[in-house]
Design an enzyme around this catalytic site. Structure first.
Site, short mmCIF file in Angstrom:
data_model
loop_
_atom_site.label_atom_id
_atom_site.label_comp_id
_atom_site.label_asym_id
_atom_site.label_seq_id
_atom_site.Cartn_x
_atom_site.Cartn_y
_atom_site.Cartn_z
N ASP A 1 -7.55 52.60 -37.55
CA ASP A 1 -7.41 51.18 -37.86
C ASP A 1 -6.32 50.87 -38.87
O ASP A 1 -6.13 49.70 -39.24
CB ASP A 1 -8.75 50.61 -38.32
CG ASP A 1 -9.72 50.48 -37.17
OD1 ASP A 1 -9.26 50.19 -36.05
OD2 ASP A 1 -10.92 50.67 -37.37
N ASP B 1 -10.95 49.32 -29.03
CA ASP B 1 -10.35 48.63 -30.17
C ASP B 1 -9.01 49.25 -30.56
O ASP B 1 -8.12 48.60 -31.11
CB ASP B 1 -11.27 48.68 -31.40
CG ASP B 1 -12.75 48.55 -31.09
OD1 ASP B 1 -13.17 48.96 -30.00
OD2 ASP B 1 -13.50 48.06 -31.95
N1 GLY Z 1 -13.02 47.28 -34.48
C1 GLY Z 1 -14.39 47.13 -34.78
C2 GLY Z 1 -14.99 45.92 -34.19
O1 GLY Z 1 -14.40 45.25 -33.36
O2 GLY Z 1 -16.10 45.62 -34.58
#
Ligand code: GLY
Length: 374
Positions: free
Chosen positions: A110, A168
């Site tokens: 992330d 994600d």
């Molecule tokens: N990337 C984590 C979520 O979308 O909760």
């Protein structure tokens, strides 16, 4: 939080006259609210924390390594972009600089979200070249998570799985296409298109891989069931492939985004905001998924060569933005812990952040409004 005079007066007046508020008026109203809410939230934070949500009348904060740490600085930058307000710019720098040592910390995939929203917007809007070394170092760190045998970037370092990749992760690729190894981003997006997506273009949340690149398991973590369509996961997929189409110009990514849009458009509820999982109609809505989709639909409307799809994407985005800007979803100034939107779902199966504000909903809502305007 102290209540401020109601800013929704313009909206109520428009409704009373039976006239629909124009999108420029709606955008002005939301950014006026953002100019009050976001700097207030920033003023409540110490040097090592960022706002995450608001629960039980409390602003819940998180440390800078948590995946959401780029969204408050990002929302402040977008608000500065619209308003040109110097005080908002100062707050944006203050929140951005909290992340300056992120690249020397232990990270996860992330780092793309974290750095693109903060330093990426800072560089885009100010041209300050001190941002570049941080963005490039972050991109190198992200590329360092790519395994050439598997052909993907590993999402999490977690003993529960061998080599987990979540949908994600598509969102983090923009850091690579802009400041790092574009080929790594392309390889990741290609294999994700093959393994994450089902025949109907819904996506699994997580795919776990063996060292030779074969699939061990496909499952959910934040969705209702392994086989269901978790709303935010579908939104990350739509946004991720639309972004990759823009960044690479490759038709395969545009076509993937078009297929995902074609799956989503007929499945969304009348007001455009999805239930937290497409298999859980009647339960909580997820404003964050609605905001991410709106932003992606606007961009895809400009990229697709299918004029019918383009029109449908833009109409859906406008509907989603109008719903999110209504009193049902949009907070009044001085409430909601300084967040803009109410009613998002973070991780329902984990009983965490259910029907609350989340910082990423605000970021993509503001981005969508700017994209719609442009
Ligand atoms: N990337 C984590 C979520 O979308 O909760």
């Amino acid at each position: 939080m102290k209540r401020f005079p109601v800013l929704a007066v313009a909206l109520m007046a428009a409704v009373a006259c039976g006239k629909q508020e124009s999108m420029p008026q709606l955008t002005e109203r939301v950014f006026k609210l953002a100019s009050v809410q976001l700097p207030w939230q920033s003023s409540q934070l110490d040097d090592t924390h960022i706002g995450r949500t608001f629960e039980g009348d409390t602003l819940v904060t998180t440390g800078i390594t948590y995946w959401v740490s780029g969204f408050l600085p990002g929302s402040l930058w977008l608000t500065y972009e619209y308003t040109g307000d110097e005080a908002v710019k100062q707050a944006a720098w203050k929140e951005t600089r909290k992340l300056q040592n992120l690249v020397s910390r232990k990270t996860h995939h992330d780092i793309g979200f974290q750095l693109m929203c903060s330093y990426g917007n800072a560089y885009r809007l100010t041209g300050d070249t001190t941002c570049l070394s941080i963005l490039r170092a972050g991109a190198d760190k992200l590329a360092g998570r790519f395994d050439t045998n598997i052909g993907l970037i590993k999402s999490w370092d977690n003993d529960k799985w061998n080599y987990p990749v979540i949908i994600d992760n598509m969102m983090n690729l923009e850091l690579l296409t802009e400041y790092g190894d574009k080929d790594v981003a392309i390889a990741h997006a290609r294999k994700t298109a093959v393994e994450h997506f089902r025949d109907d273009y819904t996506t699994f949340h997580l795919v776990d891989y063996a060292a030779d690149g074969s699939v061990i398991k496909k499952q959910t973590v934040q969705g209702a069931e392994d086989g269901s369509a978790w709303a935010r996961g579908q939104a990350w997929g739509l946004y991720g492939y639309t972004m990759m189409a823009r960044e690479t110009g490759l038709p395969e990514f545009r076509e993937q985004a078009e297929k995902i849009a074609g799956m989503l458009l007929p499945r969304l509820p009348e007001d455009g905001i999805p239930y937290w999982d497409f298999s859980r109609v009647g339960e909580e809505r997820d404003a964050s998924a609605g905001a991410i989709m709106a932003s992606a639909f606007i961009e895809l409307a400009g990229l697709t060569r299918d004029s019918v799809l383009s029109k449908e994407c833009r109409q859906m985005a406008e509907k989603q933005l109008r719903t999110l800007a209504s009193p049902e979803y949009l907070a009044e100034a001085g409430t909601n812990g300084g967040f803009l939107l109410k009613h998002s779902v973070g991780h329902k199966p984990g009983n965490s952040e259910v029907d609350v504000p989340v910082t990423y909903a605000d970021y993509y809502f503001l981005e969508a409004l700017l994209r719609y305007r442009n």
